[in-house]
Design a protein around this motif. Structure first.
Motif, PDB file in Angstrom:
ATOM      1  N   TYR A  13       0.808  -1.220   0.000  1.00 49.67           N
ATOM      2  CA  TYR A  13       0.000   0.000   0.000  1.00 49.67           C
ATOM      3  C   TYR A  13       0.840   1.269   0.000  1.00 49.67           C
ATOM      4  CZ  TYR A  13      -4.229  -2.725   0.768  1.00 49.67           C
ATOM      5  OH  TYR A  13      -5.275  -3.613   0.608  1.00 49.67           O
ATOM      6  N   ILE A  14       2.101   1.151   0.432  1.00 49.63           N
ATOM      7  CA  ILE A  14       2.993   2.313   0.459  1.00 49.63           C
ATOM      8  C   ILE A  14       4.340   1.967  -0.138  1.00 49.63           C
ATOM      9  CG2 ILE A  14       1.914   3.355   2.507  1.00 49.63           C
ATOM     10  CD1 ILE A  14       4.399   2.249   4.094  1.00 49.63           C
ATOM     11  N   ASP A  15       5.060   2.992  -0.549  1.00 45.92           N
ATOM     12  CA  ASP A  15       6.463   2.886  -0.909  1.00 45.92           C
ATOM     13  C   ASP A  15       7.255   3.799   0.020  1.00 45.92           C
ATOM     14  OD1 ASP A  15       6.147   1.122  -3.063  1.00 45.92           O
ATOM     15  OD2 ASP A  15       5.795   2.775  -4.470  1.00 45.92           O
ATOM     16  N   LEU A  16       8.419   3.334   0.451  1.00 42.77           N
ATOM     17  CA  LEU A  16       9.359   4.184   1.176  1.00 42.77           C
ATOM     18  C   LEU A  16      10.409   4.635   0.169  1.00 42.77           C
ATOM     19  CD1 LEU A  16       9.849   2.313   4.584  1.00 42.77           C
ATOM     20  CD2 LEU A  16       8.118   4.002   3.926  1.00 42.77           C
ATOM     21  N   LEU A  27       5.858  17.462   2.248  1.00 44.72           N
ATOM     22  CA  LEU A  27       6.115  17.008   3.610  1.00 44.72           C
ATOM     23  C   LEU A  27       5.811  18.105   4.630  1.00 44.72           C
ATOM     24  CD1 LEU A  27       9.332  14.806   3.598  1.00 44.72           C
ATOM     25  CD2 LEU A  27       7.047  14.175   4.360  1.00 44.72           C
ATOM     26  N   ILE A  28       6.128  19.325   4.289  1.00 40.83           N
ATOM     27  CA  ILE A  28       5.860  20.431   5.201  1.00 40.83           C
ATOM     28  C   ILE A  28       4.365  20.552   5.469  1.00 40.83           C
ATOM     29  CG2 ILE A  28       5.884  22.968   5.343  1.00 40.83           C
ATOM     30  CD1 ILE A  28       8.695  22.775   3.973  1.00 40.83           C
ATOM     31  N   GLN A  29       3.549  20.302   4.451  1.00 42.91           N
ATOM     32  CA  GLN A  29       2.096  20.322   4.651  1.00 42.91           C
ATOM     33  C   GLN A  29       1.670  19.236   5.629  1.00 42.91           C
ATOM     34  OE1 GLN A  29       0.522  20.005   0.663  1.00 42.91           O
ATOM     35  NE2 GLN A  29       0.497  22.221   0.372  1.00 42.91           N
ATOM     36  N   VAL A  30       2.258  18.058   5.506  1.00 46.56           N
ATOM     37  CA  VAL A  30       1.936  16.967   6.433  1.00 46.56           C
ATOM     38  C   VAL A  30       2.389  17.321   7.847  1.00 46.56           C
ATOM     39  CG1 VAL A  30       2.431  14.571   7.042  1.00 46.56           C
ATOM     40  CG2 VAL A  30       2.027  15.183   4.653  1.00 46.56           C
ATOM     41  N   ARG A  78       0.838  10.030  -3.530  1.00 42.54           N
ATOM     42  CA  ARG A  78       0.763  11.157  -2.601  1.00 42.54           C
ATOM     43  C   ARG A  78       1.721  10.954  -1.435  1.00 42.54           C
ATOM     44  NH1 ARG A  78      -4.121  12.741   1.240  1.00 42.54           N
ATOM     45  NH2 ARG A  78      -4.663  10.581   0.831  1.00 42.54           N
ATOM     46  N   ILE A  79       2.413  12.008  -1.045  1.00 43.14           N
ATOM     47  CA  ILE A  79       3.292  11.987   0.116  1.00 43.14           C
ATOM     48  C   ILE A  79       2.443  12.085   1.376  1.00 43.14           C
ATOM     49  CG2 ILE A  79       5.008  13.333   1.396  1.00 43.14           C
ATOM     50  CD1 ILE A  79       6.326  13.938  -1.320  1.00 43.14           C
ATOM     51  N   ILE A 102       3.370  10.569  10.354  1.00 43.18           N
ATOM     52  CA  ILE A 102       2.411  10.201   9.310  1.00 43.18           C
ATOM     53  C   ILE A 102       1.177  11.079   9.447  1.00 43.18           C
ATOM     54  CG2 ILE A 102       0.940   8.328   8.450  1.00 43.18           C
ATOM     55  CD1 ILE A 102       3.071   6.378   9.608  1.00 43.18           C
ATOM     56  N   SER A 103       0.622  11.481   8.328  1.00 46.00           N
ATOM     57  CA  SER A 103      -0.609  12.270   8.345  1.00 46.00           C
ATOM     58  C   SER A 103      -1.675  11.560   9.172  1.00 46.00           C
ATOM     59  CB  SER A 103      -1.118  12.472   6.916  1.00 46.00           C
ATOM     60  OG  SER A 103      -2.422  13.012   6.935  1.00 46.00           O
TER      61      SER A 103
END
Length: 204
Positions: A13-16, A27-30, A78-79, A102-103
């Motif tokens: 479901y995710i990629d690192l 990232l700053i938004q998160v 999406r980040i 994490i968001s």
């Protein structure tokens, strides 16, 4: 020893993805979501503080003491957060998994567990570490439960270990997983990701 880690750690479901300066805006938004910092000793309230956090990660990577990643939702690109392998010590074959933010939109989904699974596989099976540690604030019960659910062993309490900008004093709890425990933890992670989650949502 330094690791030139440039490849993606791919999950279901995710990629690192290796952290890059181009990820900073998203990232700053998160990181601007104050829910993330409620029970931590950090307090990120400005864009400048968030930028400094990212800059510090990239400097640590250049120094060979950390491997930072951006967490991307696989389906959308999406980040949605960031995480790192930190305090790398190849003399004693140990490191810490931390700086995971994490968001809140993805809390209580499989995202954090899958991120930890990818990083633990990387640490034990590629870096061949003997010990991986986690350091969790004593106020952060949600994160403590998440680490305990992985199968990490609680080692002890670092009393009055951090001081927040508002003067709040935080204890830190140290957990670890060692190489001989990794097969059991690996099997538990497989169970959590393939049985305990339904459509990406936690059932516990």
């Amino acid at each position: 020893m330094r690791i030139n880690q440039t490849r993606i750690l791919a999950g279901e479901y995710i990629d690192l993805v290796p952290l890059d300066a181009s990820h900073a805006t998203a990232l700053i938004q998160v990181l601007g979501n104050q829910e993330i910092w409620e029970f931590t000793w950090r307090s990120i309230t400005t864009r400048e503080q968030a930028e400094q956090l990212i800059d510090t990660a990239l400097v640590s990577e250049a120094n060979g003491t950390a491997i930072p990643f951006t967490i991307m939702e696989k389906a959308t690109g999406r980040i949605i957060g960031t995480t790192r392998v930190i305090h790398l010590d190849f003399t004693h074959h140990n490191a810490e998994i931390g700086c995971t933010w994490i968001s809140p939109e993805f809390w209580r989904t499989r995202v954090n567990t899958e991120a930890k699974s990818l990083l633990l596989h990387f640490c034990f099976e590629e870096l061949e570490l003997l010990r991986v540690q986690f350091s969790v604030g004593a106020y952060n019960l949600r994160s403590q439960k998440a680490v305990e659910r992985l199968g990490a062993v609680k080692e002890g309490l670092l009393r009055k270990h951090r001081v927040k900008s508002d003067g709040t004093i935080h204890d830190n709890i140290v957990y670890s997983i060692i190489d001989t425990e990794w097969p059991e933890v690996k099997a538990n992670l497989h169970y959590l990701l393939n049985v305990k989650y339904d459509g990406g949502k936690a059932t516990m």
